[in-house]
Design a protein around this motif. Structure first.
Motif, PDB file in Angstrom:
ATOM      1  N   LYS A  38       0.841  -1.199   0.000  1.00 40.24           N
ATOM      2  CA  LYS A  38       0.000   0.000   0.000  1.00 40.24           C
ATOM      3  C   LYS A  38       0.872   1.244   0.000  1.00 40.24           C
ATOM      4  CE  LYS A  38      -3.979  -2.029   2.207  1.00 40.24           C
ATOM      5  NZ  LYS A  38      -4.957  -1.920   3.278  1.00 40.24           N
ATOM      6  N   GLN A  43      -2.667   7.801  -3.138  1.00 41.56           N
ATOM      7  CA  GLN A  43      -4.103   7.721  -3.357  1.00 41.56           C
ATOM      8  C   GLN A  43      -4.675   9.108  -3.603  1.00 41.56           C
ATOM      9  OE1 GLN A  43      -5.782   5.833   0.017  1.00 41.56           O
ATOM     10  NE2 GLN A  43      -5.157   3.780  -0.597  1.00 41.56           N
ATOM     11  N   ARG A  46     -11.199  10.910  -2.688  1.00 43.45           N
ATOM     12  CA  ARG A  46     -12.470  10.542  -3.295  1.00 43.45           C
ATOM     13  C   ARG A  46     -13.510  11.602  -2.971  1.00 43.45           C
ATOM     14  NH1 ARG A  46     -12.597   4.317  -1.238  1.00 43.45           N
ATOM     15  NH2 ARG A  46     -10.671   3.686  -2.234  1.00 43.45           N
TER      16      ARG A  46
END
Length: 61
Positions: A38, A43, A46
């Protein structure tokens, strides 16, 4: 004033132990990133469904 050799060893041991305890969580965190693969810093944020339903004041739906 000279410090007793036993006291010097004790101070050095305690300092090294403190540094180890301080760095242990950081090492475990990066170790878990390496094992799991990860990369949280890669990332994208969102958008939630709540944000999609909110319209600005000056725009009509």
């Amino acid at each position: 004033m000279k410090i007793d050799p036993q006291t010097q060893k004790s101070i050095l041991r305690n300092a090294l132990l403190s540094v180890f305890i301080y760095l242990l969580p950081i090492g475990l965190m990066f170790g878990s990133f390496y094992i799991t693969g990860k990369r949280p810093w890669k990332q994208q944020q969102r958008t939630t469904s709540i944000n999609k339903n909110i319209n600005p004041i000056n725009k009509k739906p």
